[in-house]
Design a protein around this motif. Structure first.
Motif, short mmCIF file in Angstrom:
data_model
loop_
_atom_site.label_atom_id
_atom_site.label_comp_id
_atom_site.label_asym_id
_atom_site.label_seq_id
_atom_site.Cartn_x
_atom_site.Cartn_y
_atom_site.Cartn_z
N ALA A 73 0.84 -1.21 0.00
CA ALA A 73 0.00 0.00 0.00
C ALA A 73 0.87 1.25 0.00
CB ALA A 73 -0.92 -0.01 1.21
N ASP A 74 1.93 1.24 0.79
CA ASP A 74 2.84 2.40 0.84
C ASP A 74 3.54 2.60 -0.50
OD1 ASP A 74 2.17 2.84 3.46
OD2 ASP A 74 3.92 1.82 4.30
N ILE A 75 3.89 1.50 -1.15
CA ILE A 75 4.55 1.60 -2.46
C ILE A 75 3.61 2.21 -3.49
CG2 ILE A 75 5.38 0.21 -4.42
CD1 ILE A 75 6.68 -1.66 -2.30
N ARG A 76 2.35 1.75 -3.49
CA ARG A 76 1.37 2.31 -4.44
C ARG A 76 1.19 3.81 -4.20
NH1 ARG A 76 -1.29 -2.67 -3.44
NH2 ARG A 76 -2.60 -1.72 -1.83
N ALA A 77 1.14 4.21 -2.94
CA ALA A 77 0.96 5.63 -2.61
C ALA A 77 2.15 6.45 -3.11
CB ALA A 77 0.78 5.79 -1.11
N LYS A 78 3.35 5.94 -2.90
CA LYS A 78 4.56 6.66 -3.35
C LYS A 78 4.60 6.72 -4.87
CE LYS A 78 6.55 7.52 0.62
NZ LYS A 78 6.55 8.91 1.14
N GLU A 79 4.24 5.62 -5.53
CA GLU A 79 4.27 5.60 -7.00
C GLU A 79 3.24 6.57 -7.57
OE1 GLU A 79 5.90 1.10 -7.99
OE2 GLU A 79 3.75 1.43 -7.76
N ASN A 80 2.08 6.65 -6.95
CA ASN A 80 1.06 7.60 -7.40
C ASN A 80 1.54 9.03 -7.23
OD1 ASN A 80 -0.74 5.58 -8.10
ND2 ASN A 80 -1.78 5.60 -6.11
N MET A 81 2.20 9.30 -6.11
CA MET A 81 2.73 10.64 -5.85
C MET A 81 3.77 11.02 -6.91
SD MET A 81 4.91 11.98 -2.56
CE MET A 81 3.59 11.68 -1.38
N LEU A 82 4.69 10.09 -7.19
CA LEU A 82 5.79 10.39 -8.11
C LEU A 82 5.36 10.38 -9.58
CD1 LEU A 82 8.58 8.36 -6.30
CD2 LEU A 82 8.49 10.84 -6.57
N SER A 83 4.18 9.80 -9.86
CA SER A 83 3.66 9.83 -11.23
C SER A 83 2.79 11.07 -11.48
CB SER A 83 2.86 8.56 -11.52
OG SER A 83 1.72 8.49 -10.68
N ASN A 84 2.57 11.82 -10.41
CA ASN A 84 1.79 13.06 -10.50
C ASN A 84 2.71 14.18 -11.00
OD1 ASN A 84 0.47 15.52 -9.97
ND2 ASN A 84 -0.69 14.63 -8.28
N LYS A 85 2.50 14.62 -12.23
CA LYS A 85 3.36 15.64 -12.84
C LYS A 85 3.34 16.94 -12.04
CE LYS A 85 3.24 14.03 -17.63
NZ LYS A 85 2.90 14.39 -19.04
N ALA A 86 2.20 17.30 -11.51
CA ALA A 86 2.08 18.55 -10.75
C ALA A 86 3.00 18.51 -9.53
CB ALA A 86 0.63 18.77 -10.32
N PHE A 87 3.03 17.37 -8.85
CA PHE A 87 3.89 17.25 -7.67
C PHE A 87 5.36 17.34 -8.06
CE2 PHE A 87 6.61 14.33 -5.22
CZ PHE A 87 6.62 14.99 -4.00
N VAL A 88 5.75 16.59 -9.09
CA VAL A 88 7.15 16.54 -9.52
C VAL A 88 7.63 17.92 -9.98
CG1 VAL A 88 8.77 15.54 -11.18
CG2 VAL A 88 7.00 14.10 -10.12
N GLU A 89 6.76 18.66 -10.67
CA GLU A 89 7.16 19.97 -11.20
C GLU A 89 7.19 21.05 -10.13
OE1 GLU A 89 4.40 20.68 -14.32
OE2 GLU A 89 5.31 19.20 -15.69
N ARG A 90 6.30 20.99 -9.15
CA ARG A 90 6.19 22.05 -8.16
C ARG A 90 7.06 21.83 -6.92
NH1 ARG A 90 -0.43 22.67 -8.32
NH2 ARG A 90 -0.58 23.40 -10.49
N ALA A 91 7.26 20.57 -6.57
CA ALA A 91 8.04 20.29 -5.35
C ALA A 91 9.52 20.57 -5.59
CB ALA A 91 7.84 18.83 -4.94
N LYS A 92 10.24 20.87 -4.51
CA LYS A 92 11.67 21.08 -4.61
C LYS A 92 12.35 19.77 -5.05
CE LYS A 92 11.96 24.67 -1.06
NZ LYS A 92 12.56 25.06 0.25
N PRO A 93 13.40 19.87 -5.86
CA PRO A 93 14.08 18.66 -6.36
C PRO A 93 14.51 17.72 -5.24
CG PRO A 93 14.87 20.60 -7.50
CD PRO A 93 13.99 21.10 -6.40
N GLU A 94 14.99 18.30 -4.12
CA GLU A 94 15.44 17.44 -3.02
C GLU A 94 14.27 16.68 -2.38
OE1 GLU A 94 15.53 21.75 -1.37
OE2 GLU A 94 15.93 20.70 -3.27
N VAL A 95 13.07 17.28 -2.40
CA VAL A 95 11.89 16.62 -1.86
C VAL A 95 11.50 15.44 -2.75
CG1 VAL A 95 9.42 16.86 -1.35
CG2 VAL A 95 11.02 18.69 -0.71
N VAL A 96 11.52 15.68 -4.06
CA VAL A 96 11.21 14.62 -5.01
C VAL A 96 12.20 13.48 -4.88
CG1 VAL A 96 10.97 14.03 -7.46
CG2 VAL A 96 10.12 16.23 -6.62
N GLU A 97 13.48 13.82 -4.79
CA GLU A 97 14.53 12.80 -4.67
C GLU A 97 14.36 12.00 -3.38
OE1 GLU A 97 17.58 10.33 -5.47
OE2 GLU A 97 16.54 11.70 -6.82
N ASN A 98 13.99 12.67 -2.31
CA ASN A 98 13.77 12.00 -1.03
C ASN A 98 12.64 10.99 -1.12
OD1 ASN A 98 14.25 11.63 1.81
ND2 ASN A 98 12.41 12.83 2.22
#
Length: 237
Positions: A189-214
């Motif tokens: 369940a945690d993996i699915r949640a993380k994958e959904n977050m990282l597949s969200n273009k809005a999150f990847v584009e707006r979040a700081k690079p270090e947050v995305v990498e974390n």
């Protein structure tokens, strides 16, 4: 390199290996030689603390700053002993990992079985068996040529050996299976949640690079955890 050797090989392992016989003269000599040579090699990086310790280890010899570099002593290099040490560390680590994954108390003595197809390998294992028993907290250790099925056991591979710990009377297998299943479901369940977050273009584009990498690092760690849990589940079948 110096830090890793002193902290992990010397302190983590060597001192633990010799604890039962730490007053043995040979062990005392080795401890002394390793410490004083390490201090001389480490001095340029840690001048003050090495100087302080040197005055306790080698009183009356002057400052560590003017001591010669440690020299190689080929006569004390023993490849066979190094190999034994590495094998013992791998097997002890494998048993400790299995204990940790199954939440078996480090103080609880358990039985283990090691299978190794090589006669030389089995002889080597017998030579280091007392160290394995002591540091892996075993009540009994059997060494065989062929891997045997043991009811209520979990097995892993360490080098060219199959290492099994016997669980009868140690844990409730059915309860442990249910616990592992719950952990697997949670990790998935945690993996699915993380994958959904990282597949969200809005999150990847707006979040700081270090947050995305974390978040990507967290996802990788979750996948590693899931793989380990699935391995434990398979071993408990």
């Amino acid at each position: 390199l110096l830090y890793h050797f002193f902290w992990h090989e010397f302190c983590d392992w060597y001192l633990e290996f010799i604890k039962p016989d730490i007053k043995n003269t040979q062990n005392q000599v080795v401890m002394f030689k390793v410490l004083e040579k390490f201090l001389r090699a480490m001095h340029p990086f840690m001048p003050f603390i090495t100087e302080e310790i040197w005055q306790y280890v080698r009183p009356g010899t002057g400052s560590i700053m003017v001591q010669p570099w440690p020299h190689i002593q080929n006569q004390i290099i023993d490849k066979k002993t190094e190999k034994q040490f590495d094998i013992a560390v791998n097997i002890i680590t494998a048993i400790r990992n299995m204990r940790s994954e199954l939440e078996i108390a480090p103080t609880q003595a358990i039985e283990a079985v090691i299978a190794n197809a090589s006669k030389t390998g089995r002889e080597l294992l017998k030579d280091i068996s007392s160290h394995i028993i002591f540091l892996a907290r075993l009540s009994k250790l059997d060494i065989h040529e062929k891997q045997q099925h043991h009811a209520s056991s979990v097995t892993t591979v360490a080098g060219d050996s199959h290492v099994s710990i016997l669980l009868e009377g140690v844990i409730d297998i059915e309860k442990e299976k249910a616990k592992i299943e719950t952990k697997i479901a949670r990790a998935q369940a945690d993996i699915r949640a993380k994958e959904n977050m990282l597949s969200n273009k809005a999150f990847v584009e707006r979040a700081k690079p270090e947050v995305v990498e974390n978040e990507r690092v967290k996802l990788s760690q979750l996948k590693e955890t899931l793989t380990k849990l699935q391995g434990v589940k398979h071993a408990l079948q």
